[in-house]
Scaffold this motif. Sequence first.
Motif, PDB file in Angstrom:
ATOM      1  N   UNK A 173       0.861  -1.182   0.000  1.00  0.00           N
ATOM      2  CA  UNK A 173       0.000   0.000   0.000  1.00  0.00           C
ATOM      3  C   UNK A 173       0.900   1.235   0.000  1.00  0.00           C
ATOM      4  N   UNK A 174       1.000   1.891  -1.156  1.00  0.00           N
ATOM      5  CA  UNK A 174       1.917   3.019  -1.280  1.00  0.00           C
ATOM      6  C   UNK A 174       1.370   4.294  -0.652  1.00  0.00           C
ATOM      7  N   UNK A 175       0.189   4.198  -0.049  1.00  0.00           N
ATOM      8  CA  UNK A 175      -0.302   5.325   0.745  1.00  0.00           C
ATOM      9  C   UNK A 175       0.042   5.157   2.221  1.00  0.00           C
ATOM     10  N   UNK A 176       0.652   4.024   2.582  1.00  0.00           N
ATOM     11  CA  UNK A 176       1.017   3.757   3.978  1.00  0.00           C
ATOM     12  C   UNK A 176       2.118   4.715   4.429  1.00  0.00           C
TER      13      UNK A 176
ATOM     14  N   UNK B 292      10.947  -3.674   3.167  1.00  0.00           N
ATOM     15  CA  UNK B 292      10.893  -4.205   1.811  1.00  0.00           C
ATOM     16  C   UNK B 292      11.281  -5.680   1.861  1.00  0.00           C
ATOM     17  N   UNK B 293      10.380  -6.537   1.396  1.00  0.00           N
ATOM     18  CA  UNK B 293      10.599  -7.979   1.385  1.00  0.00           C
ATOM     19  C   UNK B 293      11.166  -8.394   0.032  1.00  0.00           C
TER      20      UNK B 293
ATOM     21  N   UNK C 118       4.614  -2.429   4.743  1.00  0.00           N
ATOM     22  CA  UNK C 118       5.299  -3.579   4.152  1.00  0.00           C
ATOM     23  C   UNK C 118       5.151  -3.561   2.633  1.00  0.00           C
ATOM     24  N   UNK C 119       6.260  -3.814   1.951  1.00  0.00           N
ATOM     25  CA  UNK C 119       6.286  -3.809   0.495  1.00  0.00           C
ATOM     26  C   UNK C 119       7.080  -5.016  -0.005  1.00  0.00           C
ATOM     27  N   UNK C 120       6.786  -5.447  -1.214  1.00  0.00           N
ATOM     28  CA  UNK C 120       7.556  -6.525  -1.823  1.00  0.00           C
ATOM     29  C   UNK C 120       7.647  -6.301  -3.318  1.00  0.00           C
TER      30      UNK C 120
ATOM     31  N   UNK D  15      13.992   3.167  -3.797  1.00  0.00           N
ATOM     32  CA  UNK D  15      13.790   4.605  -4.046  1.00  0.00           C
ATOM     33  C   UNK D  15      12.301   4.927  -4.153  1.00  0.00           C
ATOM     34  N   UNK D  16      11.556   4.072  -4.828  1.00  0.00           N
ATOM     35  CA  UNK D  16      10.114   4.274  -4.982  1.00  0.00           C
ATOM     36  C   UNK D  16       9.410   4.224  -3.632  1.00  0.00           C
ATOM     37  N   UNK D  17       9.784   3.264  -2.795  1.00  0.00           N
ATOM     38  CA  UNK D  17       9.162   3.116  -1.475  1.00  0.00           C
ATOM     39  C   UNK D  17       9.498   4.315  -0.589  1.00  0.00           C
ATOM     40  N   UNK D  18      10.753   4.740  -0.604  1.00  0.00           N
ATOM     41  CA  UNK D  18      11.146   5.882   0.227  1.00  0.00           C
ATOM     42  C   UNK D  18      10.436   7.152  -0.222  1.00  0.00           C
TER      43      UNK D  18
END
Length: 289
Positions: free
Chosen positions: A43-46, A57-58, A84-86, A116-119
């Motif tokens: 969920x990139x709004x998290x 990041x998993x 949490x992201x994977x 980079x995308x997650x951060x």
Amino acid sequence: MLPWKRVLRPLAALLLAAAAVTVPASAAHSAPAAATTSSGWNDFSCKPSSAHPRPVVLVHGTLANSVDNWLVLAPYLKDRGYCVFSLDYGQLPGVPFFHALGPIDKSAAQLSAYVDKVLAATGAAKADLVGHSQGGMMPRYYLKFLGGAAKVNALVGIAPNNHGTTLGGLTKLLPFFPGAEDLLNAATPALAQQVVGSDFMTRLNAGGDTVPGVRYTVIATRYDEVVTPYRTQFLTGDNVRNVLLQDLCPLDLSEHALIGLVDKIAFHEVANALDPARATPTTCASVLS
């Protein structure tokens, strides 16, 4: 001595995996869909909380993908308040579902772009990485050669192939199978690169296992039949904690796959590694947590 069929089974599986990816897959197949955001996973709004300020990041293992490898651990961490992201990485053309087969340095570049995308989405300064098998080792290339150390707080490897594997000594038999080594190198580079003594492993570990500024945790099982000997998974260097699962719970019989897929005792130790200030003892009873 073990029967020949049992001794050769892992080596045969390795060669069959390489051979299989040379056969074009049906165009009707596609990569697995990302985990649904309704569960809070990917969920990139998290937005990370003050209690858990870094996204996790998993990083899946060889022949796995961003969903199947994390059906238990992702919700486990999400329920504990983490973003949490994977990601999928190491895809080969025409090969659906079974990833982490491409060159490991290119996979590390994919991880770099994903972090980079997650951060950017979460606003966090750094991420924590948790990987299984190749996914616990490949990030070390990102940390060491691609600038990842400035963006990562901790790397937790579950049964990581940190120094190459002998598959219980079976990789020594590759020269006796004509064309086997060429098949591995051409069709599934990541498999060839993970054999003990490979050029990739030599470069990865030259000058030391770790880089400054990152905390490392390795969680291994003595029953690992894929990354052998199991103690080669352990790292040396600053800020390293090596954990043998059976030292925490002698009754745990998980092997290479199960420790990363469903082992709640290992997952409790993952949670401890992500938040050492709130760590609690990991025991056989941790399976109930």
